[in-house]
Design a protein around this motif. Structure first.
Motif, PDB file in Angstrom:
ATOM      1  N   GLY A  99       0.830  -1.205   0.000  1.00 51.50           N
ATOM      2  CA  GLY A  99       0.000   0.000   0.000  1.00 51.50           C
ATOM      3  C   GLY A  99       0.862   1.252   0.000  1.00 51.50           C
ATOM      4  O   GLY A  99       0.613   2.210  -0.739  1.00 51.50           O
ATOM      5  N   VAL A 100       1.892   1.244   0.813  1.00 50.95           N
ATOM      6  CA  VAL A 100       2.825   2.374   0.858  1.00 50.95           C
ATOM      7  C   VAL A 100       3.557   2.500  -0.483  1.00 50.95           C
ATOM      8  O   VAL A 100       3.728   3.596  -1.024  1.00 50.95           O
ATOM      9  N   LEU A 134       2.552   1.674  -3.485  1.00 50.11           N
ATOM     10  CA  LEU A 134       1.709   2.218  -4.555  1.00 50.11           C
ATOM     11  C   LEU A 134       1.362   3.687  -4.306  1.00 50.11           C
ATOM     12  O   LEU A 134       1.353   4.491  -5.243  1.00 50.11           O
ATOM     13  N   GLY A 135       1.094   4.044  -3.046  1.00 52.16           N
ATOM     14  CA  GLY A 135       0.813   5.446  -2.741  1.00 52.16           C
ATOM     15  C   GLY A 135       1.993   6.334  -3.107  1.00 52.16           C
ATOM     16  O   GLY A 135       1.834   7.442  -3.624  1.00 52.16           O
TER      17      GLY A 135
END
Lengths: 362, 362
Positions: free
Chosen positions: A248-249, A251-252
């Motif tokens: 998640g980190v 891709l963000g």
């Protein structure tokens, strides 16, 4: 934007008990290799009596390894660095007494743990009593949601992306920044994690902001890089696109930093995701496809080269691994530490060089 | 695990000034449609005098719309619901006076904003003085890093994924849960966002945890769903894989909830990402490919059907849009609100039905 802290002038003792030789101590390794703050001793009872060079020859430093804070004091440190990044960022119980001893000896404590020193009643009370500063590097500033401002920057943005965590993304970004500066380009290293922040003295730990704001934090960082007049921004990547805990980190950061080009970082020989033996790493080919497909859906960017970390290989094997990756992908490939960043940098350098440039590592 | 709050027994006034008719008021719409807590009035001065049915016929509720808290009091509310989810979750200045009036009238305040009521000095002081409870729905519990425990659950896990945010993922998950229960399957709706938590009375707002813990929070939720003996877990999805601001949360949830199957949710006719006109939505075909490719890299899962939100289309156009999506993808497609969830549910129902089942919406 980001909280900024001076770097330079510190004399660090790096705390890495039983772990200094392992990847878990990447915070200590990174600060030793790249910070303008000097490291004067390392604490690891298992390796006491050796030097950093004995343990990790590639760091090329004759820094003594000692057993505890008491022994380290004769090297006149100013600061204790919590030199290990355990998954989840919790403070191991065994380190507490050493940290308290350092506080009592008047040392500043610098930590990148999720578990904040300033929120620890015992540690913060002792620090106040001793008048020492606690620098929780990971505490993020207030950030806004991603706005799209990053799409409009004139700086060329290069993000490192990985096949896994702890594979060398920060190192690749730092080495490429050096190469650009050596070539006369105004390049800036953009720190997105605790060690990068310690090295550069500014930045945001994007894994520590509220989840909705990862892209916003990444955007704030490249906007700041542009404000500092970086012609070329090397953004420190995080995690991997198929890491079940941290993607998640990843891709963000991929979207929020709005890169124009990517450098793929892989540790030669690694087969499975760190901490998840059942999840194989994707092949270089698959990684390139997936990262480029995701970028194409927001702001197109291509992988411009591969930073292959060959630290665990003999030199001949390293050269073979680099050649194999080159023929698999058709891209420039090199180990930026072992063989220098120049070959890889050629693939991301601005096509037209500006004159009258001024460089800055941070 | 997650903080739990009773649902049921409240009488809500939903605060949505100037926004009740818009997608921004999706919190109010969701609670009105699905919560066992009753909504007795809506505040929107622009629509005062109408009913919810007048404004949004599909909600099928004769709830009065009034101008302000003072007018709403005659419907004997127990609680004020902040019914709008503005991007970034900040409290608009204009709402403050209404919230303070509700507090003075003794109403509990329920809010899913990022900006927490309990951290607002004026609001928290007034609430203490009035003896009313502030429920900041988005405050997450302490969660751990993703461990892999989600991979070992026996429950079948179905996650909704989207082409954009605010397209109907929560609604699809809720409707599919109902369909499963109607068919005698022990299904549980797993809430991952503020409105879902208000409806179900438990859950974690995965966009509010520290970024490193998105997957860990998602895992904690499916582990809890399994602990509640859910045979089939319908996990509420978040965002979209190419939303530049929110995709980090989307991917962390995709990996952390470890789905066995996906339901793709799309609002018919939407062309660009919410808030980013320059970023086109991916096609259904591209979305299926990308979500499945990402899942394949961690735990394989296929898109089992498409929930097409046709709210803005006339019925004949809706049927045509559904047929077009069906022929584009070869998958079951339906609007689960307009035409019911049964057709779509057939694609994800457990192949072997257990006997002696007991169902639970929450």
């Amino acid at each position: 934007m980001a909280r900024t802290f001076e770097a330079g002038g510190r004399r660090y003792v790096a705390l890495a008990p039983e772990l200094f030789a392992s990847t878990a101590a990447k915070t200590a390794h990174g600060v030793i290799a790249y910070s303008s703050d000097e490291t004067v001793a390392v604490i690891d009872p298992d390796l006491a009596g050796k030097s950093v060079r004995d343990v990790l020859p590639y760091l090329e430093r004759d820094i003594p390894v000692v057993s505890n804070v008491a022994e380290a004091l004769r090297f006149r440190p100013t600061s204790l660095l919590v030199g290990v990044a355990p998954p989840g960022g919790k403070l191991p119980v065994a380190w507490r007494s050493e940290i308290l001893r350092a506080i009592d000896a008047g040392l500043e404590i610098v930590s990148g743990l999720h578990e904040l020193l300033e929120e620890d009643p015992e540690i913060s009370k002792r620090a106040t009593a001793a008048g020492v500063r606690l620098w929780d590097v990971r505490v993020p500033p207030k950030v806004e949601l991603f706005s799209g401002a990053a799409f409009a920057l004139e700086s060329r943005i290069v993000l490192t992306v990985g096949s896994d965590c702890a594979s060398g993304k920060m190192t690749a970004s730092l080495e490429l920044t050096r190469a650009a500066m050596a070539g006369g380009t105004r390049a800036i290293f953009v720190p997105t994690g605790q060690t990068g922040i310690m090295i550069a003295g500014w930045g945001i730990a994007v894994d520590r902001v509220i989840a909705d704001f990862i892209s916003g934090a990444a955007e704030a960082l490249v906007v700041e890089g542009a404000r500092r007049r970086g012609e070329l921004l090397f953004v420190e990547g995080q995690g991997s696109i198929n890491h079940p805990a941290f993607a998640g980190v990843t891709l963000g950061l991929l979207y929020g930093s709005a890169p124009d080009a990517l450098i793929l970082v892989h540790e030669a020989g690694r087969r499975t995701i760190n901490g998840f033996d059942q999840i194989p790493l994707l092949s270089l080919h698959e990684l390139i496809g997936l990262y480029e497909e995701l970028c194409a859906a927001v702001k197109p960017a291509k992988v411009a080269g591969i930073a292959l970390n060959t630290r665990k290989l003999a030199e001949a094997d390293a050269r073979r691994a680099i050649e194999a990756a080159r023929s698999e992908t058709g891209l420039p490939v090199d180990d930026v530490v072992r063989f220098g960043p120049q070959a890889l940098y050629a693939g991301v350098a601005p096509k037209v060089r500006k004159t009258a440039v001024k460089s800055s590592v941070r």
